[in-house]
Design a protein around this motif. Structure first.
Motif, short mmCIF file in Angstrom:
data_model
loop_
_atom_site.label_atom_id
_atom_site.label_comp_id
_atom_site.label_asym_id
_atom_site.label_seq_id
_atom_site.Cartn_x
_atom_site.Cartn_y
_atom_site.Cartn_z
N SER A 247 10.97 -0.42 2.83
CA SER A 247 10.20 -0.34 1.49
C SER A 247 9.47 -1.52 1.32
CB SER A 247 11.45 -0.54 0.36
OG SER A 247 10.70 -0.61 -0.84
N GLY B 116 6.57 -1.48 3.84
CA GLY B 116 5.53 -0.41 3.50
C GLY B 116 4.76 -0.75 2.36
N ARG B 117 5.28 -1.38 1.38
CA ARG B 117 4.52 -1.71 0.02
C ARG B 117 3.44 -2.71 0.22
NH1 ARG B 117 8.41 -2.43 -4.93
NH2 ARG B 117 6.80 -1.71 -6.42
N GLY C 153 1.51 -2.57 3.23
CA GLY C 153 0.64 -2.00 4.24
C GLY C 153 0.84 -2.31 5.46
N ASP D 191 12.17 4.80 -2.71
CA ASP D 191 10.91 4.26 -2.53
C ASP D 191 10.34 4.15 -1.07
OD1 ASP D 191 8.78 2.26 -3.96
OD2 ASP D 191 9.44 1.33 -2.19
N ALA D 192 11.34 3.67 -0.14
CA ALA D 192 11.00 3.50 1.12
C ALA D 192 10.59 4.91 1.78
CB ALA D 192 12.26 3.10 2.16
N ARG E 135 7.22 5.82 0.70
CA ARG E 135 6.26 4.98 1.28
C ARG E 135 6.03 5.46 2.79
NH1 ARG E 135 4.48 1.17 -2.34
NH2 ARG E 135 5.97 0.84 -4.01
N ASP F 280 10.66 1.49 -9.61
CA ASP F 280 9.83 1.92 -8.31
C ASP F 280 9.85 3.52 -8.13
OD1 ASP F 280 8.73 -0.48 -7.84
OD2 ASP F 280 10.38 -1.25 -6.64
N GLN G 50 6.99 6.27 -8.08
CA GLN G 50 6.60 6.91 -7.09
C GLN G 50 6.54 8.44 -7.33
OE1 GLN G 50 5.30 5.88 -4.01
NE2 GLN G 50 6.26 4.18 -3.57
N GLU H 299 2.75 -2.16 -10.41
CA GLU H 299 2.38 -1.19 -9.76
C GLU H 299 2.67 0.23 -10.40
OE1 GLU H 299 2.97 1.34 -5.30
OE2 GLU H 299 4.17 -0.43 -5.65
#
Length: 535
Positions: A264, A267-268, A270, A310-311, A314, A353, A357, A411
């Protein structure tokens, strides 16, 4: 590059270190956690039959601070100091270790307990899990050991019996132990503390890896039942001991927790993430109707469930977040349903989060999800401290809690309260930077500096001033320290999940590099140094 300007991390280096880090998740599936004073001491005290006993005793002796205590500063030292002192008393009584090597450390430990740590009122002690069970159990054990010591040895040690901190009594420990004797089923959460409960786990058996994700609880069961009662658990302990050279970590295993937080977090920002199929299967398999548990032997919880969701999102593998509704309360979302006191801002930030998402990918999602996002956009700012940070019960540093809340609100937050809270948090971070460019509660650390940088780079406040703070923080992360990350995460004592911390530092390096490159600072390939030397 401009004179005096810090070097900046290049993206290819970040991605290379990320690939190495993620590969390690599969190679060490139980998780990567630093050695624990509390947990290793419990093995010394009650499981000397396990390999590595002498190495664990040596570890305790090396880890004692000059002031006689063990562990982090302030009241966080109470639990590890009780555990280590009790363990060394057990070794002293056993007679297989030189008393000359042990008397002075035991005396210093007792002095630290009586002179400072146990004199603290319970209200001032940190709310670490099961403090009201562990402290009475260890105070009782130390007093019993002192009463049974050879008189010639005992006369060389402080003699007054230890007293519990004001405001903390033995009633809950006695009630839980009485329930064990009566055969009552204990809540799953209590499995993590079996070593102080005189209990046998109800689900113990030949295939059980660990009792309550705790080497100490596992060792306590095997000591009582015999190693043959749990060959899988016995092998688990031997492998942990081999990897650690004697000392053991806690909590362990933390398979899902570690993988979710690492993936997570990377990935957040990038960072290129391509986890092995085995890692993905672990996360996907954990998203059942009741949510996700940190690791084997622990109950499902909203925090791990949310970060796992969340992970996966992403990674382009979104899963239904409906399991989180089981954790909804009048105040927000609890970590465990029906068995938790207090409110966790980081759990609620992670729920934001997960729901954020979901509604971002499905604008037509059930209105209940949209209402939850709007609600949490108000609930989180309402728990912000006046100066701008947040403080939480799962991490000793306000920088972690503040980063969790700011990233979620920036976000996915809705409305003016969310934006204002992010702005206030960034101003607090700017004001609390240290002279050397770092941030930290007790001193500058790479982990806390990483969280601070993430807060600054999520907020639009005062761009020129942020540029300077980010440059100084980025430079700090590139300074080789040679020191391990300090323990800051809440467990029986503070602990350090090293892979998760490395991922946080790596994410901050990536974010700050991109930002500084955008403001005309030169970029060089120094990612390996930035993450390796602070681990």
């Amino acid at each position: 590059m401009s004179e005096g300007r810090p070097r900046v991390l290049a993206q290819p280096a970040t991605d290379a270190v990320a690939r190495e880090l993620i590969a390690g998740l599969a190679l060490r599936p139980w998780g990567q956690v630093a050695a624990s004073v509390y947990e290793s001491a419990r093995l010394v005290a009650g499981a000397s039959w396990l390999p590595g006993h002498h190495q664990r005793v040596g570890f305790l002796l090396r880890e004692q601070r000059p002031d006689g205590g063990w562990g982090p500063p302030e009241g966080y030292a109470l639990v590890p100091t009780l555990s280590a002192t009790d363990a060394l008393l057990a070794v002293l009584a056993d007679g297989r270790w030189s008393g000359a090597d042990l008397l002075a450390p035991v005396a210093r430990g007792l002095d630290a307990l009586t002179g400072r740590l146990l004199a603290t009122h319970a209200r001032a002690l940190p709310d670490t899990p099961a403090l009201d069970l562990i402290v009475p159990a260890l105070v009782e054990s130390i007093n019993d050991r002192m009463a049974r010591l050879d008189r010639a040895v005992a006369d060389r040690l402080p003699r007054p019996p230890l007293a519990l901190p004001a405001g903390l009594g033995p009633d809950r420990l006695r009630a839980v132990r009485a329930a064990v004797v009566a055969g009552a089923a204990l809540p799953t959460k209590l499995a993590h503390f079996y070593e102080v409960l005189d209990a046998t786990p109800a689900d113990a058996g030949s295939t059980l890896t660990a009792v309550g994700a705790s080497p100490a609880a596992t060792a306590a069961w095997l000591t009582a039942a015999g190693p043959d009662a749990g060959p899988t658990a016995h092998a688990f302990l031997r492998e942990l001991i081999r990897e650690g050279g004697g000392p053991v970590p806690c909590p362990t295993p933390i398979t899902v927790f570690e993988r979710a937080w690492v993936l997570s977090g990377l990935g957040r920002v990038g960072v290129a993430v391509d986890p092995p199929a085995t890692v993905l299967r672990t996360l996907a398999a954990a998203t059942g109707a009741e949510g996700v548990a940190t690791g084997e032997g622990l109950p499902t919880d909203a925090d791990t469930t949310s970060v796992t969701l969340d992970a996966l999102a992403r990674l382009g593998r979104p899963a239904d977040p409906a399991s989180l509704w089981a954790y909804e309360t009048a105040d927000g979302f609890c970590t465990w349903p029906g068995s938790e006191d207090g409110f966790s801002v980081t759990t609620n930030a992670h729920v934001l989060d997960a729901f954020g998402q979901h509604v971002a990918a499905r604008p037509g999602a059930d209105a209940r999800y949209h209402r939850a996002v709007e609600r949490l956009s108000v609930v989180l700012p309402a728990h912000q401290l006046a100066e701008g940070p947040w403080q939480d019960r799962w991490h000793a540093s306000p920088y972690y809690a503040t980063a969790c809340c700011v990233l979620a609100l920036a976000e996915f937050g809705r409305g003016g309260a969310a934006a204002e809270a992010v702005d206030r948090a960034a101003r607090w971070v700017l004001e609390s930077q240290r002279v050397d460019g770092s941030w930290g509660r007790w001193g500058g650390t790479a982990e806390e500096t990483a969280y601070a940088l993430q807060v600054l780079l999520a907020a639009p406040t005062g761009a020129p001033r942020i540029d300077d703070a980010v440059a100084r923080g980025h430079a700090y992360l590139h300074q080789p320290s040679g020191r391990p990350h300090p323990p800051l995460w809440y467990g029986k004592e503070l602990y350090c999940p090293t892979a998760i911390v490395r991922a946080a530092v790596l994410a901050a390096c990536r974010l700050s590099a991109v930002h500084l490159a955008d403001v005309d600072r030169s970029v060089v390939d120094c990612g390996y140094q930035a993450t390796k030397t602070t681990t």
